[in-house]
Design a protein around this motif. Sequence first.
Motif, PDB file in Angstrom:
ATOM      1  N   LEU A  45       0.833  -1.192   0.000  1.00  0.00           N
ATOM      2  CA  LEU A  45       0.000   0.000   0.000  1.00  0.00           C
ATOM      3  C   LEU A  45       0.876   1.253   0.000  1.00  0.00           C
ATOM      4  O   LEU A  45       1.747   1.415   0.853  1.00  0.00           O
ATOM      5  CB  LEU A  45      -0.900   0.006   1.243  1.00  0.00           C
ATOM      6  CG  LEU A  45      -1.763   1.257   1.442  1.00  0.00           C
ATOM      7  CD1 LEU A  45      -2.767   1.384   0.302  1.00  0.00           C
ATOM      8  CD2 LEU A  45      -2.459   1.195   2.789  1.00  0.00           C
ATOM      9  N   GLU A  46       0.645   2.120  -0.964  1.00  0.00           N
ATOM     10  CA  GLU A  46       1.345   3.399  -1.036  1.00  0.00           C
ATOM     11  C   GLU A  46       0.352   4.516  -0.737  1.00  0.00           C
ATOM     12  O   GLU A  46      -0.672   4.641  -1.422  1.00  0.00           O
ATOM     13  CB  GLU A  46       1.955   3.607  -2.418  1.00  0.00           C
ATOM     14  CG  GLU A  46       3.084   2.648  -2.758  1.00  0.00           C
ATOM     15  CD  GLU A  46       3.722   3.001  -4.089  1.00  0.00           C
ATOM     16  OE1 GLU A  46       4.735   3.723  -4.101  1.00  0.00           O
ATOM     17  OE2 GLU A  46       3.181   2.573  -5.122  1.00  0.00           O
ATOM     18  N   LEU A  47       0.620   5.300   0.260  1.00  0.00           N
ATOM     19  CA  LEU A  47      -0.242   6.423   0.619  1.00  0.00           C
ATOM     20  C   LEU A  47       0.196   7.636  -0.192  1.00  0.00           C
ATOM     21  O   LEU A  47       1.142   8.336   0.160  1.00  0.00           O
ATOM     22  CB  LEU A  47      -0.164   6.699   2.121  1.00  0.00           C
ATOM     23  CG  LEU A  47      -0.599   5.519   2.997  1.00  0.00           C
ATOM     24  CD1 LEU A  47      -0.464   5.882   4.471  1.00  0.00           C
ATOM     25  CD2 LEU A  47      -2.030   5.099   2.674  1.00  0.00           C
ATOM     26  N   LEU A  48      -0.497   7.882  -1.275  1.00  0.00           N
ATOM     27  CA  LEU A  48      -0.117   8.905  -2.230  1.00  0.00           C
ATOM     28  C   LEU A  48      -0.849  10.215  -1.953  1.00  0.00           C
ATOM     29  O   LEU A  48      -1.894  10.223  -1.301  1.00  0.00           O
ATOM     30  CB  LEU A  48      -0.429   8.417  -3.649  1.00  0.00           C
ATOM     31  CG  LEU A  48       0.295   7.110  -4.040  1.00  0.00           C
ATOM     32  CD1 LEU A  48      -0.242   6.581  -5.355  1.00  0.00           C
ATOM     33  CD2 LEU A  48       1.797   7.341  -4.128  1.00  0.00           C
ATOM     34  N   PRO A  49      -0.330  11.340  -2.435  1.00  0.00           N
ATOM     35  CA  PRO A  49      -0.989  12.632  -2.187  1.00  0.00           C
ATOM     36  C   PRO A  49      -2.340  12.706  -2.887  1.00  0.00           C
ATOM     37  O   PRO A  49      -2.598  11.999  -3.871  1.00  0.00           O
ATOM     38  CB  PRO A  49      -0.004  13.650  -2.766  1.00  0.00           C
ATOM     39  CG  PRO A  49       0.823  12.882  -3.735  1.00  0.00           C
ATOM     40  CD  PRO A  49       0.916  11.488  -3.195  1.00  0.00           C
ATOM     41  N   GLY A  50      -3.210  13.564  -2.359  1.00  0.00           N
ATOM     42  CA  GLY A  50      -4.525  13.738  -2.943  1.00  0.00           C
ATOM     43  C   GLY A  50      -5.159  15.033  -2.457  1.00  0.00           C
ATOM     44  O   GLY A  50      -4.491  15.884  -1.855  1.00  0.00           O
ATOM     45  N   ASP A  51      -6.443  15.184  -2.709  1.00  0.00           N
ATOM     46  CA  ASP A  51      -7.174  16.381  -2.287  1.00  0.00           C
ATOM     47  C   ASP A  51      -7.559  16.251  -0.818  1.00  0.00           C
ATOM     48  O   ASP A  51      -8.055  15.197  -0.385  1.00  0.00           O
ATOM     49  CB  ASP A  51      -8.447  16.547  -3.127  1.00  0.00           C
ATOM     50  CG  ASP A  51      -8.140  16.723  -4.607  1.00  0.00           C
ATOM     51  OD1 ASP A  51      -7.107  17.332  -4.913  1.00  0.00           O
ATOM     52  OD2 ASP A  51      -8.930  16.227  -5.428  1.00  0.00           O
ATOM     53  N   GLU A  52      -7.343  17.303  -0.046  1.00  0.00           N
ATOM     54  CA  GLU A  52      -7.676  17.291   1.378  1.00  0.00           C
ATOM     55  C   GLU A  52      -8.888  18.183   1.652  1.00  0.00           C
ATOM     56  O   GLU A  52      -9.053  19.217   1.028  1.00  0.00           O
ATOM     57  CB  GLU A  52      -6.492  17.798   2.214  1.00  0.00           C
ATOM     58  CG  GLU A  52      -5.300  16.879   2.203  1.00  0.00           C
ATOM     59  CD  GLU A  52      -4.273  17.263   3.275  1.00  0.00           C
ATOM     60  OE1 GLU A  52      -4.643  18.019   4.203  1.00  0.00           O
ATOM     61  OE2 GLU A  52      -3.115  16.818   3.171  1.00  0.00           O
ATOM     62  N   ARG A  53      -9.675  17.750   2.614  1.00  0.00           N
ATOM     63  CA  ARG A  53     -10.800  18.562   3.086  1.00  0.00           C
ATOM     64  C   ARG A  53     -11.207  18.048   4.462  1.00  0.00           C
ATOM     65  O   ARG A  53     -10.837  16.939   4.864  1.00  0.00           O
ATOM     66  CB  ARG A  53     -11.978  18.493   2.115  1.00  0.00           C
ATOM     67  CG  ARG A  53     -12.641  17.118   2.004  1.00  0.00           C
ATOM     68  CD  ARG A  53     -13.994  17.237   1.343  1.00  0.00           C
ATOM     69  NE  ARG A  53     -14.620  15.955   1.084  1.00  0.00           N
ATOM     70  CZ  ARG A  53     -15.311  15.242   1.981  1.00  0.00           C
ATOM     71  NH1 ARG A  53     -15.408  15.660   3.233  1.00  0.00           N
ATOM     72  NH2 ARG A  53     -15.887  14.102   1.635  1.00  0.00           N
ATOM     73  N   PRO A  54     -12.022  18.803   5.195  1.00  0.00           N
ATOM     74  CA  PRO A  54     -12.534  18.302   6.472  1.00  0.00           C
ATOM     75  C   PRO A  54     -13.507  17.143   6.239  1.00  0.00           C
ATOM     76  O   PRO A  54     -14.243  17.119   5.244  1.00  0.00           O
ATOM     77  CB  PRO A  54     -13.262  19.508   7.070  1.00  0.00           C
ATOM     78  CG  PRO A  54     -12.713  20.687   6.346  1.00  0.00           C
ATOM     79  CD  PRO A  54     -12.378  20.219   4.975  1.00  0.00           C
ATOM     80  N   SER A  55     -13.513  16.195   7.147  1.00  0.00           N
ATOM     81  CA  SER A  55     -14.476  15.092   7.079  1.00  0.00           C
ATOM     82  C   SER A  55     -15.766  15.509   7.784  1.00  0.00           C
ATOM     83  O   SER A  55     -15.736  16.091   8.872  1.00  0.00           O
ATOM     84  CB  SER A  55     -13.913  13.838   7.742  1.00  0.00           C
ATOM     85  OG  SER A  55     -14.897  12.823   7.815  1.00  0.00           O
ATOM     86  N   VAL A  56     -16.892  15.175   7.175  1.00  0.00           N
ATOM     87  CA  VAL A  56     -18.198  15.495   7.761  1.00  0.00           C
ATOM     88  C   VAL A  56     -18.504  14.582   8.943  1.00  0.00           C
ATOM     89  O   VAL A  56     -19.194  14.974   9.880  1.00  0.00           O
ATOM     90  CB  VAL A  56     -19.296  15.366   6.684  1.00  0.00           C
ATOM     91  CG1 VAL A  56     -20.691  15.519   7.284  1.00  0.00           C
ATOM     92  CG2 VAL A  56     -19.063  16.381   5.561  1.00  0.00           C
ATOM     93  N   ILE A  57     -17.969  13.360   8.924  1.00  0.00           N
ATOM     94  CA  ILE A  57     -18.270  12.378   9.969  1.00  0.00           C
ATOM     95  C   ILE A  57     -17.007  12.002  10.742  1.00  0.00           C
ATOM     96  O   ILE A  57     -15.886  12.195  10.262  1.00  0.00           O
ATOM     97  CB  ILE A  57     -18.892  11.098   9.377  1.00  0.00           C
ATOM     98  CG1 ILE A  57     -17.897  10.413   8.422  1.00  0.00           C
ATOM     99  CG2 ILE A  57     -20.208  11.408   8.689  1.00  0.00           C
ATOM    100  CD1 ILE A  57     -18.287   9.015   8.009  1.00  0.00           C
ATOM    101  N   ASP A  58     -17.216  11.464  11.926  1.00  0.00           N
ATOM    102  CA  ASP A  58     -16.123  10.911  12.717  1.00  0.00           C
ATOM    103  C   ASP A  58     -15.710   9.587  12.091  1.00  0.00           C
ATOM    104  O   ASP A  58     -16.509   8.651  12.018  1.00  0.00           O
ATOM    105  CB  ASP A  58     -16.612  10.695  14.157  1.00  0.00           C
ATOM    106  CG  ASP A  58     -15.543  10.119  15.068  1.00  0.00           C
ATOM    107  OD1 ASP A  58     -14.454   9.757  14.587  1.00  0.00           O
ATOM    108  OD2 ASP A  58     -15.825   9.992  16.286  1.00  0.00           O
ATOM    109  N   PRO A  59     -14.468   9.454  11.623  1.00  0.00           N
ATOM    110  CA  PRO A  59     -14.044   8.201  10.992  1.00  0.00           C
ATOM    111  C   PRO A  59     -14.202   6.980  11.906  1.00  0.00           C
ATOM    112  O   PRO A  59     -14.366   5.857  11.415  1.00  0.00           O
ATOM    113  CB  PRO A  59     -12.572   8.455  10.671  1.00  0.00           C
ATOM    114  CG  PRO A  59     -12.458   9.938  10.563  1.00  0.00           C
ATOM    115  CD  PRO A  59     -13.406  10.484  11.581  1.00  0.00           C
ATOM    116  N   ALA A  60     -14.175   7.180  13.235  1.00  0.00           N
ATOM    117  CA  ALA A  60     -14.310   6.061  14.166  1.00  0.00           C
ATOM    118  C   ALA A  60     -15.679   5.396  14.073  1.00  0.00           C
ATOM    119  O   ALA A  60     -15.863   4.294  14.596  1.00  0.00           O
ATOM    120  CB  ALA A  60     -14.055   6.526  15.600  1.00  0.00           C
ATOM    121  N   LEU A  61     -16.648   6.021  13.391  1.00  0.00           N
ATOM    122  CA  LEU A  61     -17.941   5.382  13.174  1.00  0.00           C
ATOM    123  C   LEU A  61     -17.782   4.094  12.362  1.00  0.00           C
ATOM    124  O   LEU A  61     -18.635   3.214  12.426  1.00  0.00           O
ATOM    125  CB  LEU A  61     -18.896   6.330  12.462  1.00  0.00           C
ATOM    126  CG  LEU A  61     -19.483   7.452  13.328  1.00  0.00           C
ATOM    127  CD1 LEU A  61     -20.149   8.507  12.461  1.00  0.00           C
ATOM    128  CD2 LEU A  61     -20.480   6.870  14.325  1.00  0.00           C
TER     129      LEU A  61
END
Length: 386
Positions: free
Chosen positions: A265-281
């Motif tokens: 798995l390669e974590l490549l750059p991308g578009d960033e923005r705030p998340s609307v939800i808590d990812p822990a859901l």
Amino acid sequence: MTDDLAAVLRHRLVEQLVADDELRDPEVRRAAETVPREVFLGPAIYQPSSPPGVTVWTPTRRDDTPVDAWLRLTYQNQTWVTQLDGVLAEEAVGPVTGGSPTSSSTLPSVILGMIEQAGVARGKRVLIIGTGTGLSTAYVCEVAGQENVTSIEADAAAAERARRALAEADYTPTLITADGLRGHRDRAPYDIVIAFCSMRYIPYGLLQQIKAGGTLLVTLAGWGFGHGLVRLTVEDDGTAEGRFLPGYTSFMIARSHDRPPHGPLELLPGDERPSVIDPALLDDWSGRFVAQLAAPSAERLGTGAEQILLDVATGSQARTRTADNGEGWTVVRRGPLDLWTAIENSITQWQSHGSPHVSSFRMAITPHTQKVSLDEPHGPSWTLPI
């Protein structure tokens, strides 16, 4: 003396399941009192330990374990892994670090509960998908009559191990080594099909092997590791419909529905923005299931605030983290599929209806589509990947 101890421990386990309201049907209870689980654990199991960050699986061999200790281990209401990455426990040369279970003896309460939920009874023709160790097949033989039972296992080594165990315990159902998701037309039609593995969707050819009015009990799952046990009734016109059941049932995914292989798995750059939800859901049982419905082709990695989703076919990614200022979360998106926006929309809809358990959902199958929907007027629905 050994037989006496096994009988006592079996009885204790059954009494525990009855007291916990996990065992109700008298015939299923009789099966639980009769079937010798120790035969189906075979020569060895893997026992897990969990140092920080990794699971170590240590093979434990029956011949190296005192008889009373082996029997007490056998009659715990616990799943025991018997195969890792295709290697049976008796073939392992030492402890295995990491590894993925590929066959197991599922905890008896789940197996017996599913037999009850499916409505297995004397004379019913039953197809079992996922023979595993053979324990579930033995239970069904006791309840339905072994002449009415067909059991399919995809893994040749596990199938042969189960065949030997069933013969040792004097059960002679029809045993098939094949992809269980194809069913077995030679013995169809079936009154009941029970899957002791999970599926991403229901193969329509399998549904066609069930009688009108018959039952399919299966765990719907996927690459996001969401699970929901659904009981479907087949109709005269070849459609099927049913509800997801209470509880928290999960199984290994069927080999032919498993995740496609991929490189590192390669974590490549991308578009960033705030998340609307808590990812822990996505760590919540039902939240994870809802997210998976929205992004069915995505493999989920990570946990808590740091979720990672990867779509192998398109290279699309979504990964989350706590925002740099410590307030809220950030998502990085890349590729042609906007995985995180789909999940946000799905989770938000689910939350707007009170974040119900998976048992508040229904499933409907036609020859053309398969849908999961929230069982409320105008509730949201999701189409499965077929």
